[in-house]
Enzyme design. Structure first.
Site, PDB file in Angstrom:
ATOM      1  N   ASP A  76     -10.797   3.057  -2.173  1.00  0.00           N
ATOM      2  CA  ASP A  76     -11.420   1.942  -1.457  1.00  0.00           C
ATOM      3  C   ASP A  76     -12.886   1.749  -1.837  1.00  0.00           C
ATOM      4  O   ASP A  76     -13.623   2.706  -2.079  1.00  0.00           O
ATOM      5  CB  ASP A  76     -11.333   2.175   0.051  1.00  0.00           C
ATOM      6  CG  ASP A  76      -9.915   2.055   0.571  1.00  0.00           C
ATOM      7  OD1 ASP A  76      -9.024   1.674  -0.209  1.00  0.00           O
ATOM      8  OD2 ASP A  76      -9.702   2.348   1.755  1.00  0.00           O
ATOM      9  N   ASP A  79       0.825  -1.200   0.000  1.00  0.00           N
ATOM     10  CA  ASP A  79       0.000   0.000   0.000  1.00  0.00           C
ATOM     11  C   ASP A  79       0.865   1.259   0.000  1.00  0.00           C
ATOM     12  O   ASP A  79       1.854   1.328   0.741  1.00  0.00           O
ATOM     13  CB  ASP A  79      -0.879  -0.025   1.257  1.00  0.00           C
ATOM     14  CG  ASP A  79      -2.309   0.362   0.963  1.00  0.00           C
ATOM     15  OD1 ASP A  79      -2.560   0.990  -0.074  1.00  0.00           O
ATOM     16  OD2 ASP A  79      -3.181   0.042   1.786  1.00  0.00           O
TER      17      ASP A  79
END
Length: 410
Positions: free
Chosen positions: A224, A162
């Site tokens: 997301d 990430d």
């Protein structure tokens, strides 16, 4: 500035003429050609993840039949590590949450025919640390080779990597993600390399703007996902099912064997407000399969309903997703409700998604699909098993609100 990427040297800020940063070929050799399938801890457990929870979810994958359906990767997301590295700089498990250690957890998963996934950050902090939700700085920046060796020693099969930084300089991102890719390659272990370059970006989303094929096995192309139909938040916020489908529609050409767009995890069976209807969950499964996307569940597998299990385990949908041709579908013309995907040597799948507020009959012309001879064209719905015969040069089906019919031409 130039960054060496394998045998190819490209400008870090200028992709090749096709827009691909990492050149041709796959990021990590030795991986299956088809999209990864499995389970990730984040959507349900977040930072409350523990060794006991992971083992229980793994056992549920086996007992539910999901493992045998193809869901093999068990991915422990953020918050698994201790707040600080060991004296030699190596990562270590949180002694309270994972007292047996990560190597032992990996052994537990492998003994059950599962594969082991872990999370790390491409900056000095993980996302939870960057957002101030957890102390420490245990991201892999500056420790890439050391961490890759640790992951290989622990028999890790999947790394979720990430960005987790408000800095989004493209040169810096390319450098950070390729350094870890090369470190993984240096271990000679086939580890799925899943990257998310989108954290902290307000406008243009790097995962969508650039083709990271050759750098990563799978690349998040949106921010997301939320368990809703649509958020109307734009690219900088959480996105719903149709928001993500629309964002990935133009990106089909990036998908190939061992190289995938990642539309984020499945939210089938995940609690949310207002949450998803069964039809909307069926649409997510359908469209992720049409996109040849990874199928990574995020629900609590120990508490799922029979209905949720049926959605996740649908054999026909999984077969489309896992088709060996590994060719992502795309809309037919300008119609965002009708997609096609090539499967097998000469096969074709058509999806019809009803985005209106009432059930309706949806049709697609055979000529738009490159087909002729409507009297001989038959299709089977992957969800119901119902057979449809073309008539008047069209295939037609009744589709409920926010639902999707997936027709495989036979």
């Amino acid at each position: 500035m130039l960054v060496a990427i394998g045998a190819l040297v490209v400008s870090a800020c200028t992709p090749d003429p096709e827009g691909r940063i990492g050149g041709d070929g796959v990021a990590v050799a030795g991986l299956p050609a088809t999209p990864p399938m499995g389970w990730n801890s984040w959507n349900t457990f977040g930072c409350n993840i523990t060794e006991q929870i992971v083992r229980a979810q793994a056992d549920a994958l086996v007992s539910s039949g999901l493992r045998d359906a193809g869901y093999r990767y068990v991915i422990v997301d953020d918050c698994w590590s201790a707040e600080n590295r060991a004296a030699d700089g190596s990562l270590q498990a949180d002694p309270r949450r994972f007292p047996s250690g990560m190597a032992e957890l990996g052994r537990y998963l492998h003994e059950r025919g599962l594969r082991f996934g872990l999370y790390s950050g491409a900056s000095d902090k993980t996302c939870a640390q960057f957002l101030g939700n957890r102390p420490g700085a245990t991201g892999s920046r500056g420790h890439e080779a050391q961490d890759a060796r640790t992951f290989a020693d622990w028999q890790v099969d999947y790394l979720k990597y990430d960005w987790c930084s408000s800095e989004s300089d493209h040169d810096d991102q390319v450098r950070a993600f390729t350094v870890m890719r090369d470190a993984i390659r240096g271990t000679d272990r086939p580890i799925v390399y899943s990257i998310n370059p989108n954290s902290g970006v307000a406008d243009a989303v790097p995962g969508e703007q650039y083709d990271w094929g050759g750098v990563a096995t799978m690349t998040r192309a949106t921010n997301d996902i939320a368990p809703v139909w649509s958020t109307n938040a734009g690219p900088s916020g959480a996105q719903g099912i149709v928001d993500i489908v629309d964002a990935l529609a133009p990106l089909a050409s990036r998908v190939g064997p061992s190289t995938f767009n990642d539309p984020d995890m499945l939210v089938v069976g995940v609690d949310g407000k207002p949450g998803l209807t069964v039809a909307q969950q069926r649409t997510q499964m359908s469209m992720w399969a049409m996109m040849a996307a990874p199928l990574i569940a995020g629900n609590d597998l120990t508490r799922m309903s029979t209905r949720t299990l049926g959605l996740l385990r649908n054999r026909a949908i999984i077969a489309i997703d896992q088709d060996q041709r590994v060719s992502a579908g795309a809309p037919v013309g300008d119609d965002d409700e009708i997609w096609t995907r090539a499967v097998g040597e000469k096969g074709l799948v058509v999806s019809l998604t009803n985005r209106s507020d009432h059930p309706r009959t949806m049709s697609v012309s055979l000529t738009s699909l490159g087909l002729v001879g409507d009297a001989t064209v038959t299709a089977i719905d992957a969800w119901s098993g119902r057979r449809y015969q073309a008539s008047g040069g069209e295939l037609s089906a009744e589709v409920g609100v926010d639902d999707t019919v997936v027709l495989q031409i036979v």
